[in-house]
Scaffold this active site. Sequence first.
Site, PDB file in Angstrom:
ATOM      1  N   ALA A  75     -28.892  24.467  47.112  1.00  0.00           N
ATOM      2  CA  ALA A  75     -27.657  23.478  46.772  1.00  0.00           C
ATOM      3  C   ALA A  75     -28.035  22.024  47.414  1.00  0.00           C
ATOM      4  O   ALA A  75     -27.853  20.698  46.757  1.00  0.00           O
ATOM      5  CB  ALA A  75     -26.171  23.745  47.362  1.00  0.00           C
ATOM      6  N   THR A  76     -28.728  22.199  48.480  1.00  0.00           N
ATOM      7  CA  THR A  76     -29.177  20.634  49.215  1.00  0.00           C
ATOM      8  C   THR A  76     -30.395  20.302  48.608  1.00  0.00           C
ATOM      9  O   THR A  76     -29.510  18.797  48.417  1.00  0.00           O
ATOM     10  CB  THR A  76     -29.668  21.185  51.085  1.00  0.00           C
ATOM     11  OG1 THR A  76     -28.540  21.869  51.615  1.00  0.00           O
ATOM     12  CG2 THR A  76     -29.963  20.103  51.749  1.00  0.00           C
ATOM     13  N   ASN A 155     -15.608  23.236  51.267  1.00  0.00           N
ATOM     14  CA  ASN A 155     -16.373  24.738  52.296  1.00  0.00           C
ATOM     15  C   ASN A 155     -15.337  24.778  53.445  1.00  0.00           C
ATOM     16  O   ASN A 155     -15.225  25.768  53.155  1.00  0.00           O
ATOM     17  CB  ASN A 155     -17.356  24.085  52.513  1.00  0.00           C
ATOM     18  CG  ASN A 155     -18.005  23.304  52.679  1.00  0.00           C
ATOM     19  OD1 ASN A 155     -17.915  22.437  52.027  1.00  0.00           O
ATOM     20  ND2 ASN A 155     -18.877  23.072  54.088  1.00  0.00           N
ATOM     21  N   SER A 203     -25.563  27.438  44.105  1.00  0.00           N
ATOM     22  CA  SER A 203     -26.573  28.113  45.221  1.00  0.00           C
ATOM     23  C   SER A 203     -26.275  29.600  45.456  1.00  0.00           C
ATOM     24  O   SER A 203     -25.094  30.133  45.061  1.00  0.00           O
ATOM     25  CB  SER A 203     -26.317  27.453  46.868  1.00  0.00           C
ATOM     26  OG  SER A 203     -27.152  28.062  47.707  1.00  0.00           O
ATOM     27  N   HIS A 205     -27.083  31.797  47.517  1.00  0.00           N
ATOM     28  CA  HIS A 205     -27.182  32.384  48.311  1.00  0.00           C
ATOM     29  C   HIS A 205     -25.380  32.378  48.803  1.00  0.00           C
ATOM     30  O   HIS A 205     -24.298  33.242  49.371  1.00  0.00           O
ATOM     31  CB  HIS A 205     -27.679  32.390  49.941  1.00  0.00           C
ATOM     32  CG  HIS A 205     -27.073  30.894  49.949  1.00  0.00           C
ATOM     33  ND1 HIS A 205     -26.414  30.891  51.765  1.00  0.00           N
ATOM     34  CD2 HIS A 205     -27.878  30.027  50.182  1.00  0.00           C
ATOM     35  CE1 HIS A 205     -26.247  29.793  52.234  1.00  0.00           C
ATOM     36  NE2 HIS A 205     -27.142  29.071  50.911  1.00  0.00           N
ATOM     37  N   THR A 244     -44.670  25.917  43.014  1.00  0.00           N
ATOM     38  CA  THR A 244     -44.301  27.420  41.924  1.00  0.00           C
ATOM     39  C   THR A 244     -43.120  27.798  42.255  1.00  0.00           C
ATOM     40  O   THR A 244     -42.789  28.452  42.840  1.00  0.00           O
ATOM     41  CB  THR A 244     -46.085  27.931  42.940  1.00  0.00           C
ATOM     42  OG1 THR A 244     -46.976  27.228  42.409  1.00  0.00           O
ATOM     43  CG2 THR A 244     -45.879  29.574  42.641  1.00  0.00           C
ATOM     44  N   CYS A 329     -23.518  24.166  58.785  1.00  0.00           N
ATOM     45  CA  CYS A 329     -24.031  23.312  58.906  1.00  0.00           C
ATOM     46  C   CYS A 329     -24.171  22.365  60.257  1.00  0.00           C
ATOM     47  O   CYS A 329     -24.782  21.530  60.412  1.00  0.00           O
ATOM     48  CB  CYS A 329     -24.702  22.241  57.720  1.00  0.00           C
ATOM     49  SG  CYS A 329     -23.626  23.394  56.245  1.00  0.00           S
TER      50      CYS A 329
HETATM   51  C1  LIG Z   1     -23.776  26.117  51.138  1.00  0.00           C
HETATM   52  C2  LIG Z   1     -23.144  24.700  50.301  1.00  0.00           C
HETATM   53  C3  LIG Z   1     -24.332  23.340  50.601  1.00  0.00           C
HETATM   54  C4  LIG Z   1     -25.133  23.720  51.035  1.00  0.00           C
HETATM   55  O1  LIG Z   1     -26.185  24.833  50.269  1.00  0.00           O
HETATM   56  P1  LIG Z   1     -27.302  24.953  50.698  1.00  0.00           P
HETATM   57  O2  LIG Z   1     -28.117  26.199  49.335  1.00  0.00           O
HETATM   58  O3  LIG Z   1     -27.223  26.268  51.207  1.00  0.00           O
HETATM   59  O4  LIG Z   1     -28.085  24.408  50.964  1.00  0.00           O
HETATM   60  C5  LIG Z   1     -23.498  22.399  49.648  1.00  0.00           C
HETATM   61  N1  LIG Z   1     -22.779  21.924  49.731  1.00  0.00           N
HETATM   62  C6  LIG Z   1     -20.621  23.272  49.879  1.00  0.00           C
HETATM   63  C7  LIG Z   1     -19.900  22.388  49.258  1.00  0.00           C
HETATM   64  C8  LIG Z   1     -21.558  24.412  50.333  1.00  0.00           C
HETATM   65  O5  LIG Z   1     -20.819  25.315  50.500  1.00  0.00           O
END
Ligand SMILES: *Cc1c(COP(=O)(O)O)cnc(C)c1O
Length: 385
Positions: A75-76, A155, A203, A205, A244, A329
């Site tokens: 997501a980042t 989050n 994302s 994960h 890739t 984070c």
């Molecule tokens: C975890 C999160 C992100 C970052 O996601 P990554 O895949 O870990 O880079 C961004 N925004 C929100 C709201 C999140 O919970």
Amino acid sequence: MKSPYHIYLDFNATTPVDPQVLEFMMPFFSEHFANASSKTHFEGRQAGETVEIARNQVASFLGAEPSEIIFTSGATESINLAIRGVAEAYKSKGRHIITWETEHKAVLDTCNFLEQSGYIITKLPVDREGLPDLELFKQALTEKTILVAVMLANNETGVIMPVNEISRISHAHGSLVFCDATQAAGKLRIDVNETCADLLSISAHKMYGPKGTGALFVRRKNPRVVIQPLIFGGGHENGMRAGTYNVPGIAGMGKACEVTAAGLWEDASRTSKLRTLLEQVITDNGLGYVNGSIRNRIPNTTNVCFPGIKASSLISSLPQIALATGSACTSALPSPSHVLRAMGLTESEAHASVRLSVGRITTLEEVNIAAEMIRNSVKKLKGIL
Ligand SMILES: *Cc1c(COP(=O)(O)O)cnc(C)c1O
């Protein structure tokens, strides 16, 4: 040392890979290992097909078209690509971006970077519930506003933003909308035509898929959104993201979308019951209170303030339980949560707050044990036990 009763209550930071997802990913590491861009041999074309199947699964999870999905590293990266990509592509129209103070750091830091290169960034406040003032938002829009960046679910607090209304207002004004749906995915049904976002990030994960894979939805019609890529080198993803393909990760993300969509209602009702039980026990008798809107939030999250104590002391008194202050984070930094501060909590109230998030594999027994342990620790720290 991991205790035999270790209890994980930090599913908003990350989730374990679902067994079905893991099983699905395994052959793509060493058996079907070919480069998905190799069109000269069968193995390569097969890997390419795997990526396209996953693209279909992600698209259908979001109510989008496969051609509207770009695979990224998470997501980042999706957030950077969306915001910087729009900023660069639409700069001749204007250089104004609107967002909110409670957004994820990936959004806020990207906006701060753009601010240094001459963009005007408006970071709007939220109320005590974590919700926006739409009148204030309307007043902030100008003819130079190219993008509005708003998250679907926070989050840290789980609070759900009125993305559909924000999109309607933005579109009436001619501004595009980017929605960070990373924390909402798997907890709320997401349909890009309901949220009306023009760009949307998720994302793997955070939804029982592997780390290191994400996606960005970019609307192809009504309107056709144009973005400038960040990563060049080979024209993958229609030139939008070179490199890739991470075939195991992408296959896993596709499978995670399928598994999550099938169990969405069950996950939501199970986690909501566990979350509510946990919350009731640890806030009972005025021991603590919930931060953020109780009505507008995702089912698995609670953020609780225990006035008079330090969350860091609570956390170190409970090494058997995985809890969080703020977001993963930023919790390495000693500063209090920017989300809670934006909601009007004092610095000490923010320092007294913890986030608890349950998940698909959380059991009633774990919640009962954790709730009692947290309750006892808080009472000890408050000197009432
Ligand atoms: C975890 C999160 C992100 C970052 O996601 P990554 O895949 O870990 O880079 C961004 N925004 C929100 C709201 C999140 O919970």
